[in-house]
Design an enzyme around this catalytic site. Structure first.
Site, PDB file in Angstrom:
ATOM      1  N   CYS A 113      40.662  36.555  46.444  1.00  0.00           N
ATOM      2  CA  CYS A 113      39.446  36.783  45.658  1.00  0.00           C
ATOM      3  C   CYS A 113      38.414  35.675  45.884  1.00  0.00           C
ATOM      4  O   CYS A 113      38.719  34.496  45.719  1.00  0.00           O
ATOM      5  CB  CYS A 113      39.848  36.829  44.180  1.00  0.00           C
ATOM      6  SG  CYS A 113      38.439  36.810  43.055  1.00  0.00           S
TER       7      CYS A 113
ATOM      8  N   TRP B  51      47.113  42.595  38.661  1.00  0.00           N
ATOM      9  CA  TRP B  51      47.626  41.404  39.356  1.00  0.00           C
ATOM     10  C   TRP B  51      49.039  41.101  38.891  1.00  0.00           C
ATOM     11  O   TRP B  51      49.297  41.063  37.692  1.00  0.00           O
ATOM     12  CB  TRP B  51      46.739  40.198  39.087  1.00  0.00           C
ATOM     13  CG  TRP B  51      45.349  40.275  39.639  1.00  0.00           C
ATOM     14  CD1 TRP B  51      44.197  40.358  38.924  1.00  0.00           C
ATOM     15  CD2 TRP B  51      44.962  40.230  41.023  1.00  0.00           C
ATOM     16  NE1 TRP B  51      43.114  40.366  39.781  1.00  0.00           N
ATOM     17  CE2 TRP B  51      43.560  40.291  41.067  1.00  0.00           C
ATOM     18  CE3 TRP B  51      45.663  40.150  42.229  1.00  0.00           C
ATOM     19  CZ2 TRP B  51      42.838  40.276  42.268  1.00  0.00           C
ATOM     20  CZ3 TRP B  51      44.956  40.134  43.415  1.00  0.00           C
ATOM     21  CH2 TRP B  51      43.554  40.199  43.426  1.00  0.00           C
TER      22      TRP B  51
ATOM     23  N   ARG C  70      38.868  45.103  32.691  1.00  0.00           N
ATOM     24  CA  ARG C  70      39.615  44.720  33.886  1.00  0.00           C
ATOM     25  C   ARG C  70      40.173  43.311  33.726  1.00  0.00           C
ATOM     26  O   ARG C  70      39.518  42.433  33.184  1.00  0.00           O
ATOM     27  CB  ARG C  70      38.705  44.737  35.112  1.00  0.00           C
ATOM     28  CG  ARG C  70      38.686  46.052  35.813  1.00  0.00           C
ATOM     29  CD  ARG C  70      38.013  45.960  37.152  1.00  0.00           C
ATOM     30  NE  ARG C  70      36.686  45.375  37.093  1.00  0.00           N
ATOM     31  CZ  ARG C  70      36.303  44.338  37.841  1.00  0.00           C
ATOM     32  NH1 ARG C  70      37.146  43.774  38.678  1.00  0.00           N
ATOM     33  NH2 ARG C  70      35.074  43.883  37.757  1.00  0.00           N
TER      34      ARG C  70
ATOM     35  N   THR D 254      40.991  40.021  35.476  1.00  0.00           N
ATOM     36  CA  THR D 254      40.491  39.417  36.717  1.00  0.00           C
ATOM     37  C   THR D 254      41.015  37.997  36.912  1.00  0.00           C
ATOM     38  O   THR D 254      41.418  37.324  35.967  1.00  0.00           O
ATOM     39  CB  THR D 254      38.943  39.373  36.721  1.00  0.00           C
ATOM     40  OG1 THR D 254      38.494  38.612  35.594  1.00  0.00           O
ATOM     41  CG2 THR D 254      38.337  40.766  36.660  1.00  0.00           C
ATOM     42  N   VAL D 255      41.000  37.570  38.165  1.00  0.00           N
ATOM     43  CA  VAL D 255      41.209  36.171  38.526  1.00  0.00           C
ATOM     44  C   VAL D 255      39.835  35.590  38.869  1.00  0.00           C
ATOM     45  O   VAL D 255      38.955  36.355  39.278  1.00  0.00           O
ATOM     46  CB  VAL D 255      42.139  36.044  39.763  1.00  0.00           C
ATOM     47  CG1 VAL D 255      43.571  36.223  39.380  1.00  0.00           C
ATOM     48  CG2 VAL D 255      41.716  36.970  40.894  1.00  0.00           C
TER      49      VAL D 255
ATOM     50  N   TYR E 233      29.789  43.455  47.393  1.00  0.00           N
ATOM     51  CA  TYR E 233      30.499  44.387  46.508  1.00  0.00           C
ATOM     52  C   TYR E 233      29.610  45.582  46.148  1.00  0.00           C
ATOM     53  O   TYR E 233      30.076  46.717  46.052  1.00  0.00           O
ATOM     54  CB  TYR E 233      30.962  43.676  45.228  1.00  0.00           C
ATOM     55  CG  TYR E 233      32.215  42.855  45.423  1.00  0.00           C
ATOM     56  CD1 TYR E 233      33.468  43.386  45.154  1.00  0.00           C
ATOM     57  CD2 TYR E 233      32.147  41.555  45.914  1.00  0.00           C
ATOM     58  CE1 TYR E 233      34.623  42.639  45.343  1.00  0.00           C
ATOM     59  CE2 TYR E 233      33.300  40.797  46.112  1.00  0.00           C
ATOM     60  CZ  TYR E 233      34.528  41.354  45.826  1.00  0.00           C
ATOM     61  OH  TYR E 233      35.661  40.617  46.028  1.00  0.00           O
TER      62      TYR E 233
HETATM   63  N1  LIG Z   1      34.793  36.353  37.001  1.00  0.00           N
HETATM   64  C1  LIG Z   1      34.170  36.799  38.198  1.00  0.00           C
HETATM   65  C2  LIG Z   1      34.700  38.096  38.658  1.00  0.00           C
HETATM   66  C3  LIG Z   1      36.142  37.978  39.021  1.00  0.00           C
HETATM   67  C4  LIG Z   1      36.656  39.239  39.684  1.00  0.00           C
HETATM   68  O1  LIG Z   1      36.057  40.311  39.611  1.00  0.00           O
HETATM   69  N2  LIG Z   1      37.806  39.120  40.359  1.00  0.00           N
HETATM   70  C5  LIG Z   1      38.393  40.280  41.020  1.00  0.00           C
HETATM   71  C6  LIG Z   1      39.052  39.931  42.323  1.00  0.00           C
HETATM   72  S1  LIG Z   1      37.921  39.489  43.569  1.00  0.00           S
HETATM   73  C7  LIG Z   1      39.489  40.842  40.153  1.00  0.00           C
HETATM   74  O2  LIG Z   1      40.290  40.111  39.613  1.00  0.00           O
HETATM   75  N3  LIG Z   1      39.553  42.164  40.024  1.00  0.00           N
HETATM   76  C8  LIG Z   1      40.531  42.824  39.237  1.00  0.00           C
HETATM   77  C9  LIG Z   1      40.314  44.318  39.190  1.00  0.00           C
HETATM   78  O3  LIG Z   1      39.402  44.780  39.872  1.00  0.00           O
HETATM   79  O4  LIG Z   1      41.038  45.008  38.497  1.00  0.00           O
HETATM   80  C10 LIG Z   1      32.660  36.821  38.078  1.00  0.00           C
HETATM   81  O5  LIG Z   1      32.173  35.936  37.375  1.00  0.00           O
HETATM   82  O6  LIG Z   1      31.981  37.598  38.711  1.00  0.00           O
END
Ligand SMILES: N[C@@H](CCC(=O)N[C@@H](CS)C(=O)NCC(=O)O)C(=O)O
Length: 314
Positions: free
Chosen positions: A50, A83, A116, A118-119, A182
């Protein structure tokens, strides 16, 4: 309209609109109710795949916070429960809480959480809650608040004299590049895709021009903004060109950007934060709507260790 990647995050015209971060606590004296800075108290949950997590991994490495803030990497291939922790190549089980899924951290913090998962996540072992899942804030905390625990406290990734320019370029890069790829990849209409993809390349053209005159984006050494650009640049040819259809040009076709990417990659501590296996498998395996066969491509061949020749630029 076909089913969107994140059905809740689509506008009427097929554009991708990213969800807001849910937890925005703070460690340090920068805010009135900041949590105390203590060695070993906080833990970072990340994915090498990520780009948002990658920013925080980079700052942790550059500042030398590995001993002060633990880190656990998740399985790059998310399953239908999100995850996952486990033992595999470059990822491990969760040594802190024994969580099997990252969603358990979210539910421990907010039992009603239903967005969602997220990491990156910064976890507080003491209160057993998520401090923040906002990568901008986690970067800033690691850059400034943790200096007392850092092996390289003198490294300044947010120099005061450049703060205005850093903030301005960060916002521009976020919208048109980091999140721009994205928006291209998750668009569900031709118009939304074309607009997003063309915007990505307009920004790459600007960066190419800027980097023909100077070694780094803003100052005489890399600052926060360079690392924010880096995480998207390093994924570009491997993933965004094919998977997200950002294919007018590749980074290797831009002489200055390609040299700049190698320059940053070759800085001590950075190569170890880049895991192309996790990056490629994550994107191609987990976005079933845009890659239904889940085939992971074999290329491209990229040599980021080649000399970059940018030492003499101002
Ligand atoms: N916190 C981040 C976004 C983090 C994010 O979207 N991470 C993605 C991985 S790149 C994720 O964990 N996605 C989980 C999902 O799509 O279910 C931001 O400030 O934009």
């Amino acid at each position: 309209m076909i089913k969107a990647q994140f059905p809740e995050e689509q506008s009427k015209d097929g554009g991708f609109v990213r969800q807001q971060d849910a937890f925005s606590g703070w460690v340090g004296a920068g805010v009135a109710d900041g949590l105390p800075v203590q060695p070993g108290r906080y833990h970072l949950y990340v994915s090498y795949a990520c780009p948002w997590a990658h920013r925080t991994i980079i700052v942790r490495a550059l500042k030398g916070l590995e001993d002060a803030v633990g880190m656990t990497v998740v399985d790059p291939a998310r399953d239908e429960r999100g995850w996952r922790f486990g033992e595999g190549d470059g990822f491990t089980a969760d040594p802190v809480n024994g969580f099997r899924y990252l969603s358990e951290a979210y539910l421990a913090t907010d039992p009603h959480y239903d967005s969602r998962v997220t990491v990156p996540v910064l976890w507080d072992k003491e209160t057993r809650r998520i401090v923040s899942n906002n990568d901008d804030d986690i970067m800033r905390m690691f850059e400034t608040e943790f200096d007392r625990l850092a092996k390289r406290p003198e490294l300044n990734l947010y120099p005061r004299e450049h703060a205005g320019e850093i903030d301005r370029l960060n916002a521009h890069l976020y919208d048109t590049f980091n999140n721009g790829v994205y928006k291209a990849g998750f668009a569900t209409s031709q118009e939304a895709y074309e607009h997003a993809a063309r915007t990505v390349f307009a920004t790459l053209d600007e960066l190419e021009e800027r980097l023909s005159r100077q070694r780094y984006l803003i100052a005489g050494s890399p600052v926060e903004t360079d690392w924010r650009a880096f995480v998207t640049l390093v994924r570009f040819d491997a993933v965004y060109v094919g998977h997200f259809k950002c294919n007018l040009r590749r980074i290797v076709d831009y002489p200055h950007l390609w040299g700049y990417l190698r320059d940053l990659y070759q800085i001590e501590g950075i190569a170890q934060t880049v895991n192309f296996d996790h990056i490629k498998r994550h994107y191609y395996l987990t976005h079933g709507e845009i890659n239904p066969t889940r085939i992971v491509p074999i290329g491209p061949l990229l040599d980021l260790t080649e000399p970059h020749g940018r030492e003499n630029l101002p």
